[in-house]
Design an enzyme around this catalytic site. Structure first.
Site, PDB file in Angstrom:
ATOM      1  CG  HIS A 180      -1.194   5.535  -0.026  1.00  0.00           C
ATOM      2  ND1 HIS A 180      -1.829   6.117   1.051  1.00  0.00           N
ATOM      3  CD2 HIS A 180      -2.065   4.640  -0.529  1.00  0.00           C
ATOM      4  CE1 HIS A 180      -3.037   5.579   1.186  1.00  0.00           C
ATOM      5  NE2 HIS A 180      -3.191   4.683   0.253  1.00  0.00           N
ATOM      6  NE  ARG A 234      -3.962   1.991   2.248  1.00  0.00           N
ATOM      7  CZ  ARG A 234      -4.282   2.756   3.293  1.00  0.00           C
ATOM      8  NH1 ARG A 234      -3.691   2.561   4.455  1.00  0.00           N
ATOM      9  NH2 ARG A 234      -5.172   3.697   3.159  1.00  0.00           N
ATOM     10  CG  ASN A 258      -0.209   9.044   3.911  1.00  0.00           C
ATOM     11  OD1 ASN A 258      -0.608   8.157   3.179  1.00  0.00           O
ATOM     12  ND2 ASN A 258       0.717   9.908   3.587  1.00  0.00           N
ATOM     13  CG  HIS A 265      -8.185  -3.535  -1.559  1.00  0.00           C
ATOM     14  ND1 HIS A 265      -9.178  -2.622  -1.774  1.00  0.00           N
ATOM     15  CD2 HIS A 265      -7.071  -2.801  -1.272  1.00  0.00           C
ATOM     16  CE1 HIS A 265      -8.691  -1.391  -1.638  1.00  0.00           C
ATOM     17  NE2 HIS A 265      -7.419  -1.469  -1.337  1.00  0.00           N
TER      18      HIS A 265
HETATM   19  C1  HEM Z   1      -8.977   1.539  -6.186  1.00  0.00           C
HETATM   20  C2  HEM Z   1      -9.002   2.408  -5.213  1.00  0.00           C
HETATM   21  C3  HEM Z   1      -8.523   2.128  -3.821  1.00  0.00           C
HETATM   22  C4  HEM Z   1      -9.141   2.535  -2.698  1.00  0.00           C
HETATM   23  C5  HEM Z   1     -10.427   3.356  -2.615  1.00  0.00           C
HETATM   24  C6  HEM Z   1      -8.377   2.043  -1.580  1.00  0.00           C
HETATM   25  C7  HEM Z   1      -8.689   2.268  -0.257  1.00  0.00           C
HETATM   26  C8  HEM Z   1      -8.121   1.608   0.794  1.00  0.00           C
HETATM   27  C9  HEM Z   1      -8.532   1.768   2.172  1.00  0.00           C
HETATM   28  C10 HEM Z   1      -9.602   2.715   2.672  1.00  0.00           C
HETATM   29  C11 HEM Z   1      -7.792   0.903   2.905  1.00  0.00           C
HETATM   30  C12 HEM Z   1      -7.888   0.656   4.405  1.00  0.00           C
HETATM   31  C13 HEM Z   1      -6.918   1.498   5.157  1.00  0.00           C
HETATM   32  C14 HEM Z   1      -7.095   1.321   6.626  1.00  0.00           C
HETATM   33  O1  HEM Z   1      -8.112   1.700   7.158  1.00  0.00           O
HETATM   34  O2  HEM Z   1      -6.179   0.807   7.277  1.00  0.00           O
HETATM   35  C15 HEM Z   1      -6.912   0.209   2.006  1.00  0.00           C
HETATM   36  C16 HEM Z   1      -6.012  -0.742   2.373  1.00  0.00           C
HETATM   37  C17 HEM Z   1      -5.097  -1.309   1.517  1.00  0.00           C
HETATM   38  N1  HEM Z   1      -4.912  -0.990   0.189  1.00  0.00           N
HETATM   39 FE1  HEM Z   1      -6.141   0.124  -0.946  1.00  0.00          FE
HETATM   40  N2  HEM Z   1      -7.309   1.340  -2.053  1.00  0.00           N
HETATM   41  C18 HEM Z   1      -7.344   1.375  -3.416  1.00  0.00           C
HETATM   42  C19 HEM Z   1      -6.399   0.836  -4.267  1.00  0.00           C
HETATM   43  C20 HEM Z   1      -5.278   0.163  -3.833  1.00  0.00           C
HETATM   44  C21 HEM Z   1      -4.153  -0.173  -4.669  1.00  0.00           C
HETATM   45  C22 HEM Z   1      -4.023   0.210  -6.139  1.00  0.00           C
HETATM   46  C23 HEM Z   1      -3.274  -0.846  -3.892  1.00  0.00           C
HETATM   47  C24 HEM Z   1      -1.927  -1.407  -4.241  1.00  0.00           C
HETATM   48  C25 HEM Z   1      -1.555  -1.780  -5.442  1.00  0.00           C
HETATM   49  C26 HEM Z   1      -3.861  -0.951  -2.571  1.00  0.00           C
HETATM   50  C27 HEM Z   1      -3.326  -1.644  -1.531  1.00  0.00           C
HETATM   51  C28 HEM Z   1      -3.888  -1.727  -0.280  1.00  0.00           C
HETATM   52  C29 HEM Z   1      -3.402  -2.619   0.745  1.00  0.00           C
HETATM   53  C30 HEM Z   1      -2.311  -3.663   0.593  1.00  0.00           C
HETATM   54  C31 HEM Z   1      -4.151  -2.336   1.903  1.00  0.00           C
HETATM   55  C32 HEM Z   1      -3.992  -2.986   3.281  1.00  0.00           C
HETATM   56  C33 HEM Z   1      -3.009  -2.158   4.088  1.00  0.00           C
HETATM   57  C34 HEM Z   1      -2.638  -2.777   5.428  1.00  0.00           C
HETATM   58  O3  HEM Z   1      -3.120  -3.834   5.803  1.00  0.00           O
HETATM   59  O4  HEM Z   1      -1.793  -2.161   6.112  1.00  0.00           O
HETATM   60  N3  HEM Z   1      -5.052  -0.298  -2.570  1.00  0.00           N
HETATM   61  N4  HEM Z   1      -7.123   0.669   0.723  1.00  0.00           N
HETATM   62  C1  LIG Z   2       2.830   5.719   9.674  1.00  0.00           C
HETATM   63  C2  LIG Z   2       2.739   7.161   9.877  1.00  0.00           C
HETATM   64  O1  LIG Z   2       3.717   7.865   9.899  1.00  0.00           O
HETATM   65  N1  LIG Z   2       1.515   7.649   9.986  1.00  0.00           N
HETATM   66  C3  LIG Z   2       1.273   9.046  10.249  1.00  0.00           C
HETATM   67  C4  LIG Z   2       0.171   9.516   9.303  1.00  0.00           C
HETATM   68  O2  LIG Z   2      -0.371  10.744   9.716  1.00  0.00           O
HETATM   69  C5  LIG Z   2      -0.806  10.785  11.056  1.00  0.00           C
HETATM   70  C6  LIG Z   2      -1.545  12.086  11.284  1.00  0.00           C
HETATM   71  O3  LIG Z   2      -0.720  13.197  11.234  1.00  0.00           O
HETATM   72  C7  LIG Z   2       0.399  10.588  12.009  1.00  0.00           C
HETATM   73  O4  LIG Z   2      -0.008  10.655  13.350  1.00  0.00           O
HETATM   74  C8  LIG Z   2       0.947   9.197  11.709  1.00  0.00           C
HETATM   75  O5  LIG Z   2       2.107   8.992  12.474  1.00  0.00           O
END
Ligand code: HEM
Ligand SMILES: CC(=O)N[C@H]1CO[C@H](CO)[C@@H](O)[C@@H]1O
Ligand SMILES: *[C@@H]1O[C@H](CO)[C@@H](O)[C@H](O)[C@H]1NC(C)=O
Ligand SMILES: *[C@@H]1O[C@H](CO)[C@@H](O)[C@H](O)[C@H]1NC(C)=O
Length: 333
Positions: free
Chosen positions: A73, A69, A100, A200
């Site tokens: 980003h 992710r 972020n 995802h």
């Molecule tokens: C298509 C539009 C996308 C949306 C709206 C989106 C949105 C999100 C959101 C809201 C989360 C949850 C974050 C949280 O609450 O911790 C998430 C997690 C994640 N996203 Fe996306 N995402 C998108 C595309 C992508 C893409 C293109 C990638 C990578 C190629 C990606 C990789 C991930 C991964 C791996 C997580 C899990 C992160 C973790 O477990 O730490 N996403 N995404």
């Molecule tokens: C992983 C990380 O650095 N997350 C930061 C993202 O932004 C928030 C809000 O400012 C910080 O508190 C987190 O440390």
């Protein structure tokens, strides 16, 4: 005769000068990434990074989704230039933006560890942007996903601002048209957007990112009717109202730790966690691609690899642009 020969040799000189100017121009503005960019100056970079990623993964599984992710980003804000890695004492860098907030620290840590290992062998040579691209590939492979060659030669960016994040990252409430336009801005097609959403298949989401689908979808339908009712129940149990904001759920409820095409099967079964996931199936325009990926793992793998390579080209700085950071979390000076 003499005049003609002189004329043709000055034409040759002119041609040579133009060619040299073209090559110089290219290396400054649109130099291309290449697969063997560090062959001469850091031949073992891929192995060094891969070992650092494996070590980090042996400590925590979160390494995998967090790093994947982080790469996404980074690329969508200012291009793939490691700008997301910068730590600001004022708390106003890219990583500090509200979007972020949920970037897991293990992604940052993976890149920092890999960079330290690379610096020990080839100081000042390999950019943090390239290391992030390599770690993103390596975590996909560790989770059972496809391997591919990573294009290299990115330079690290010189700006990182929280204010550049808003509007450049997709929201989980987005529908197909918004997703398409945001990805198109980054030279990615609808097909590539759908393939990348397959990320995802791994990782976690905090309850707040989809709670609207459980409790306040519309006045008439507080629970999003496009969610499978049993899945909605399961999510409500995991995410009761006013749950601790640090609680997160697995985004692929079926095979949460494997990089596979089950994400698309979940969408067909109305088990897409976000609206932005579910619309890929519910919108007739994108449904054929979701069905293809759900039914043909190799079709998904091939599309994902192509899309990751294209994601890795977004807004890259090459040649003499930017810098090679020594510490991924700080600009050189
Ligand atoms: C298509 C539009 C996308 C949306 C709206 C989106 C949105 C999100 C959101 C809201 C989360 C949850 C974050 C949280 O609450 O911790 C998430 C997690 C994640 N996203 Fe996306 N995402 C998108 C595309 C992508 C893409 C293109 C990638 C990578 C190629 C990606 C990789 C991930 C991964 C791996 C997580 C899990 C992160 C973790 O477990 O730490 N996403 N995404
Ligand atoms: C992983 C990380 O650095 N997350 C930061 C993202 O932004 C928030 C809000 O400012 C910080 O508190 C987190 O440390
Ligand atoms: C993935 O492919 C790259 C080169 O294309 C190779 O260097 C690397 O060792 C491969 N990774 C694994 C785990 O096989
Ligand atoms: C998209 O591609 C065009 C043409 O190759 C390029 O000029 C532009 O910089 C790219 N945009 C991004 C965000 O990478």
């Amino acid at each position: 005769m003499d005049r003609v020969r002189r004329g043709s040799s000055s034409l040759m000189v002119l041609h040579l000068v133009l060619t040299v100017l073209m090559i110089m121009g290219r290396s400054r503005s649109d130099a291309k990434l290449t697969k063997n960019f560090y062959a001469a100056r850091c031949p073992n970079v891929e192995l060094i990074v891969q070992q650092a990623v494996s070590t980090k993964f042996s400590q925590t599984f979160t390494t995998i989704p967090a790093t994947l992710r982080l790469f996404f980003h980074d690329c969508f804000v200012e291009g793939c230039d490691a700008s997301v890695m910068i730590a600001s004492p004022n708390g106003d860098a890219e990583k500090d933006a509200p979007d972020n907030l949920s970037l897991a620290g293990d992604g940052f840590d993976t890149v920092i560890k890999a960079k330290q290992a690379v610096e020990a062998q080839c100081p000042g040579v390999v950019s943090c942007a390239d290391i992030l691209a390599l770690t993103a590939r390596d975590v996909v492979v560790l989770a059972g996903g496809p391997n591919f060659s990573v294009e290299l030669g990115r330079r690290d960016g010189l700006t990182s601002q929280a204010s550049r994040v808003a509007g450049n990252l997709p929201e989980p409430t987005a529908h197909l048209a918004e997703l398409n336009s945001l990805f198109a801005k980054n030279n990615l097609t609808q097909l590539e957007m759908i393939a990348l959403s397959g990320a995802h298949t791994l990782g976690f989401s905090h309850c707040s990112r989809f709670a609207n689908r459980l409790y306040s979808f519309t006045p008439a339908n507080p629970v999003d009717p496009s969610l499978d009712p049993t899945y909605a129940q399961q999510l409500m149990a995991e995410c009761p109202q006013n749950v601790d904001p640090s609680i997160a759920v697995q985004m692929d409820p079926v095979t949460p730790t494997t990089f596979d095409n089950v994400y698309y099967q979940n969408l067909v079964n109305k088990k897409g966690l976000f609206t932005s996931d579910e619309v890929l199936f519910s919108d007739a325009e994108s449904q054929p691609t979701v069905l293809d990926f759900a039914n043909n793992p190799s079709s998904f793998s091939a599309a994902f690899v192509t899309a990751m390579i294209k994601l890795g080209r977004v807004g890259v700085k090459t040649g003499t642009a930017g810098e090679i950071r020594t510490d991924c979390t700080a600009f050189n000076s």
